[in-house]
Design an enzyme around this catalytic site. Structure first.
Site, short mmCIF file in Angstrom:
data_model
loop_
_atom_site.label_atom_id
_atom_site.label_comp_id
_atom_site.label_asym_id
_atom_site.label_seq_id
_atom_site.Cartn_x
_atom_site.Cartn_y
_atom_site.Cartn_z
N ARG A 1 -3.61 -10.25 -1.82
CA ARG A 1 -3.01 -10.02 -0.79
C ARG A 1 -3.89 -9.56 0.81
NH1 ARG A 1 1.84 -6.83 -2.23
NH2 ARG A 1 2.31 -7.21 -4.05
N PRO B 1 -2.87 0.04 -6.62
CA PRO B 1 -4.20 0.79 -7.49
C PRO B 1 -4.14 2.16 -6.62
CG PRO B 1 -4.96 -1.65 -6.94
CD PRO B 1 -4.14 -1.27 -6.18
N GLU B 2 -3.76 3.49 -8.05
CA GLU B 2 -3.89 4.74 -7.23
C GLU B 2 -5.38 4.67 -8.47
OE1 GLU B 2 -0.75 7.32 -7.27
OE2 GLU B 2 0.48 5.21 -7.00
N HIS C 1 -8.56 -16.79 -5.85
CA HIS C 1 -8.29 -15.74 -4.52
C HIS C 1 -9.21 -14.99 -4.20
CE1 HIS C 1 -4.11 -16.60 -4.92
NE2 HIS C 1 -3.58 -16.65 -5.44
N LYS D 1 -10.16 6.41 -4.18
CA LYS D 1 -9.29 4.86 -4.89
C LYS D 1 -10.60 4.33 -4.03
CE LYS D 1 -4.30 6.21 -3.09
NZ LYS D 1 -3.56 5.50 -2.45
N ARG E 1 7.72 2.84 3.15
CA ARG E 1 7.71 2.67 1.55
C ARG E 1 8.83 3.48 0.40
NH1 ARG E 1 2.38 3.52 -0.32
NH2 ARG E 1 2.27 5.28 1.09
#
Ligand SMILES: [Zn+2]
Length: 274
Positions: free
Chosen positions: A111, A2-3, A89, A58, A263
């Protein structure tokens, strides 16, 4: 991951569901769900009423009728869901009440890079957000100051716009898209750029993220779902990010992918020259 547009979409969803409600009970279900910066366990929130929601870059937080807030970062895959069916989760759970109506707010995070925490507020900002720069949508964002800051950095333009202490909210996806839009190579040295060039990059970042916001946030990770449980995906087309070997929509040359930290960077070798 998410940005800014995704986090803002989550904040808007949260705002509609939690403001005016009282937190009746909380439960932490995973040790990594709570940020070590938290001033205490989530139980501190019991009885607090949610007055407002805020965001910078963020980071987002709930303003309470307390001298502290509930802050959150979505990390790679964090979600806020109201009464979800799938609770595998859930890392933290908040029972909310308004009148006779009970709902449960789940912080889900497959995650576990995301977190929630109870934080004190100084100058209107929670502890984790101290030092995080304004994002381009903040009414106090001073673009010419940010341009000068970037020009003083001994780094590449992409590293600079990803640095949350210079300008917040931009992540890898929107960085690649902004640089493509502004026709600037991601590895260009910030100190060798003109103020006008850097302005073009920041203008592009605001435009690209503004488009994403309009459509309701995007994510390229299926794990990300916004607060209603609706998919945060949207169908703006990407010009550079994830488009390796596809033709550049502007000139037709194949988009290239190069390594960037852990990345990748995607760019058009013809439109974006070093
Ligand atoms: Zn091109």
């Amino acid at each position: 991951m998410p940005e800014l547009p995704e986090v803002e979409t989550v904040r808007l969803g949260l705002h509609a569901h939690v403001v005016g409600r009282r937190i009746m009970a909380t439960k932490q279900l995973h040790p990594r769900g709570l940020n070590p910066k938290s001033i205490g366990p989530l139980e501190l929130l019991t009885g607090a009423k949610v007055l407002d929601t805020r965001r910078r870059g963020k980071f987002l937080w709930l303003v309470l009728d307390r001298p502290y807030v509930l802050a959150a970062h979505l990390g790679m895959s964090g979600q806020f869901l109201i009464d979800p069916q799938d609770q595998r989760h859930t890392r933290a759970l908040f029972h909310l009440k308004r009148g006779l109506k009970n709902t449960s707010l789940h912080f889900n995070d497959q995650r576990t890079f995301g977190w929630v925490s109870v934080e004190e507020v100084r100058d209107g900002l929670p502890t984790s957000v101290q030092g995080i720069a304004l994002d381009p949508f903040d009414k106090n964002f001073n673009q010419s100051q940010v341009v000068e800051d970037i020009r003083r950095r001994n780094t590449t333009i992409k590293t600079a716009i990803l640095n949350q202490n210079i300008v917040s909210g931009i992540g890898n996806i929107y960085a690649d898209e902004s640089l493509w839009e502004a026709k600037v190579h991601p590895e260009k040295r910030a100190s060798q750029m003109t103020a006008r060039e850097i302005e073009r990059v920041l203008d592009a970042a605001k435009a690209v993220m503004g488009n994403a916001l309009k459509v309701g946030g995007t994510s390229f990770d299926e794990l990300y779902i916004n607060v209603n449980g609706e998919s945060g995906y949207f169908d703006i087309s990407l010009n550079a990010y994830g488009q390796e070997d596809e033709p550049c929509p502007r000139c037709g040359k194949q988009i290239k992918r190069i390594k960037f930290a852990n990345r990748s960077s995607h760019f058009c070798p013809k439109c974006q020259r070093l």
